[in-house]
Write an enzyme that holds these catalytic residues in place. Structure first.
Site, short mmCIF file in Angstrom:
data_model
loop_
_atom_site.label_atom_id
_atom_site.label_comp_id
_atom_site.label_asym_id
_atom_site.label_seq_id
_atom_site.Cartn_x
_atom_site.Cartn_y
_atom_site.Cartn_z
N SER A 68 54.95 74.08 54.45
CA SER A 68 55.06 74.16 53.06
C SER A 68 54.42 72.87 52.65
O SER A 68 54.23 71.99 53.26
CB SER A 68 56.43 73.88 53.00
OG SER A 68 56.93 73.62 51.49
N ALA A 69 54.23 73.22 51.25
CA ALA A 69 53.36 71.73 50.52
C ALA A 69 54.43 70.66 50.29
O ALA A 69 54.24 69.63 49.64
CB ALA A 69 52.88 72.13 49.35
N LYS B 285 52.44 77.13 41.50
CA LYS B 285 53.05 77.60 42.84
C LYS B 285 52.08 77.14 43.90
O LYS B 285 50.72 77.38 43.90
CB LYS B 285 53.20 79.07 42.66
CG LYS B 285 54.53 79.44 41.98
CD LYS B 285 54.84 80.77 41.81
CE LYS B 285 56.15 81.00 40.96
NZ LYS B 285 56.70 82.29 40.84
N GLU C 178 53.57 84.25 52.50
CA GLU C 178 53.41 83.42 51.31
C GLU C 178 53.62 84.01 49.94
O GLU C 178 53.21 85.19 49.91
CB GLU C 178 51.88 82.91 51.61
CG GLU C 178 51.66 81.65 52.09
CD GLU C 178 52.02 80.41 50.96
OE1 GLU C 178 52.38 80.63 49.77
OE2 GLU C 178 51.79 79.53 51.56
N ASP C 179 53.87 83.25 49.01
CA ASP C 179 54.02 83.81 47.75
C ASP C 179 52.88 83.41 46.58
O ASP C 179 52.78 83.86 45.69
CB ASP C 179 55.54 83.53 47.02
CG ASP C 179 55.39 82.05 46.75
OD1 ASP C 179 55.04 81.24 47.46
OD2 ASP C 179 55.79 81.78 45.56
N ASP D 4 55.90 80.02 54.36
CA ASP D 4 56.38 79.01 53.19
C ASP D 4 57.62 78.87 52.84
O ASP D 4 58.51 79.70 53.03
CB ASP D 4 55.23 79.55 52.15
CG ASP D 4 55.38 78.67 50.69
OD1 ASP D 4 55.23 77.54 50.85
OD2 ASP D 4 55.65 79.60 49.74
N LEU D 5 57.89 77.83 52.00
CA LEU D 5 59.24 77.74 51.71
C LEU D 5 59.59 78.09 50.31
O LEU D 5 60.47 79.08 49.90
CB LEU D 5 59.72 76.30 51.65
CG LEU D 5 61.06 75.72 51.21
CD1 LEU D 5 62.24 76.16 52.05
CD2 LEU D 5 61.32 74.21 51.37
N ASP D 6 59.27 77.49 49.29
CA ASP D 6 59.39 77.79 47.95
C ASP D 6 58.66 79.09 47.48
O ASP D 6 57.46 79.41 47.43
CB ASP D 6 58.57 76.55 46.86
CG ASP D 6 59.38 75.25 47.13
OD1 ASP D 6 60.60 75.25 47.13
OD2 ASP D 6 58.58 74.33 47.14
N LYS E 291 47.17 73.20 50.30
CA LYS E 291 46.79 74.61 50.22
C LYS E 291 45.82 74.93 49.06
O LYS E 291 46.16 74.16 47.90
CB LYS E 291 47.68 75.65 50.23
CG LYS E 291 48.84 75.62 51.30
CD LYS E 291 50.03 76.27 51.07
CE LYS E 291 51.27 76.02 51.94
NZ LYS E 291 52.21 76.69 51.69
N THR F 107 63.03 78.26 44.30
CA THR F 107 62.93 76.71 43.71
C THR F 107 62.04 76.43 42.54
O THR F 107 62.12 75.61 41.82
CB THR F 107 62.44 75.94 44.83
OG1 THR F 107 61.63 76.33 45.50
CG2 THR F 107 63.71 75.49 45.76
C1 BG6 Z 1 55.27 73.79 46.80
C2 BG6 Z 1 55.53 74.59 45.62
O1 BG6 Z 1 55.96 74.71 47.97
O2 BG6 Z 1 55.57 72.70 47.02
C3 BG6 Z 1 54.87 73.81 44.44
O3 BG6 Z 1 55.17 75.61 45.57
C4 BG6 Z 1 55.30 72.21 44.33
O4 BG6 Z 1 55.25 74.29 43.30
C5 BG6 Z 1 54.88 71.85 45.89
O5 BG6 Z 1 54.54 71.36 43.72
C6 BG6 Z 1 55.43 70.41 46.31
O6 BG6 Z 1 56.66 70.25 46.27
P1 BG6 Z 1 57.61 68.96 45.97
O7 BG6 Z 1 58.98 69.27 46.45
O8 BG6 Z 1 57.18 67.99 47.06
O9 BG6 Z 1 57.53 68.12 44.69
MG MG Z 2 55.34 79.24 47.67
#
Ligand code: BG6
Ligand code: MG
Length: 230
Positions: free
Chosen positions: A126-127, A57, A181-182, A21-23, A157, A29
């Site tokens: 990542s989402a 998140k 994953e967090d 996962d990224l964020d 997710k 972020t």
């Molecule tokens: C996830 C974050 O990685 O990405 C969420 O944990 C966020 O908080 C989601 O809503 C979507 O991100 P973005 O950058 O496409 O708005």
């Molecule tokens: Mg995350």
């Protein structure tokens, strides 16, 4: 194999790939998401707390917006929601455009370097639809063979789609993958995909994870080998 070596125990599946996962796992972020969403809420005449922000998140932009509007008892049309999400994203992108490699979370670069050298396949799961910009700004893009992000998946997710796609692109079985994953939703997605999950954060929150650490700096290749034996 001779009979004396035969055992009915299932043969452990070797971990071959790491899906990150990224964020909140590679970079922090969440603070930028929080600032931008809070600015939007404030413009709409209400506020929300850092504790509420935890619930955002791992979930998609549109799902985050729906939750925030519900907290503020605000109703909007689909078109208005689209505009609000775009506005929030513009503020968010302005902030992440100034990110530097110093914002990569502790131990991340060393861990990524070690697993790459050891031959593990590496993908992002990542989402976020902003992953390319974040990876570029923080200079960690080169570690990833495949990038699966919010631009490639249709189900958020805890649906396992993002991790199944990662495994397919890396040409490995789900059982050969470990996910980092967090978010509760992310750990659930990994388990639903039949993968091992390493939680980044608190063991009390990430109860479904096979192992929980505070950051990637606490992990070694040995941990991945141990997971293979679980
Ligand atoms: C996830 C974050 O990685 O990405 C969420 O944990 C966020 O908080 C989601 O809503 C979507 O991100 P973005 O950058 O496409 O708005
Ligand atoms: Mg995350």
């Amino acid at each position: 194999m001779t009979l004396e070596h035969y055992s009915e125990k299932p043969i452990p599946m070797e971990i071959k790939a790491c899906l990150f996962d990224l964020d909140g796992v590679l970079v922090d972020t969440a603070v930028y998401h929080f600032k931008a969403w809070r600015k939007l809420a404030n413009h709409l005449g209400f506020d929300f707390t850092e504790a509420q922000n935890e619930q955002l998140k791992g979930i998609s932009r549109v799902e985050s917006l729906n939750k925030i509007l519900a907290w503020g008892n605000v109703e909007k049309t689909e078109e208005e929601k689209q505009q609000l999400a775009t506005e929030k994203n513009e503020w968010y992108v302005a902030m992440i455009s100034k990110m530097t490699p110093a914002e990569v979370l502790p131990g991340t670069v060393d861990f990524l370097t070690a697993i790459k050298k050891a031959g593990y396949k590496i993908a992002l799961g990542s989402a976020s639809k902003n992953s390319a910009l974040i990876l570029e700004r923080t200079q960690i893009a080169h570690f990833f063979e495949e990038i699966v992000d919010g631009n490639l998946v249709s189900k958020s997710k805890p649906d396992p789609e993002v991790f199944f796609k990662g495994a397919t692109l890396l040409e490995v079985q789900p059982s050969e993958c470990v996910v980092f994953e967090d978010a509760v939703a992310g750990v659930e997605a990994a388990k639903r995909a039949g993968m091992k999950a390493i939680g980044i954060g608190s063991a009390e929150v990430l109860t479904q994870a096979d192992l929980v650490v505070q950051n990637l700096g606490q992990l070694t290749i040995g941990h991945l080998q141990q997971l293979s034996e679980l």
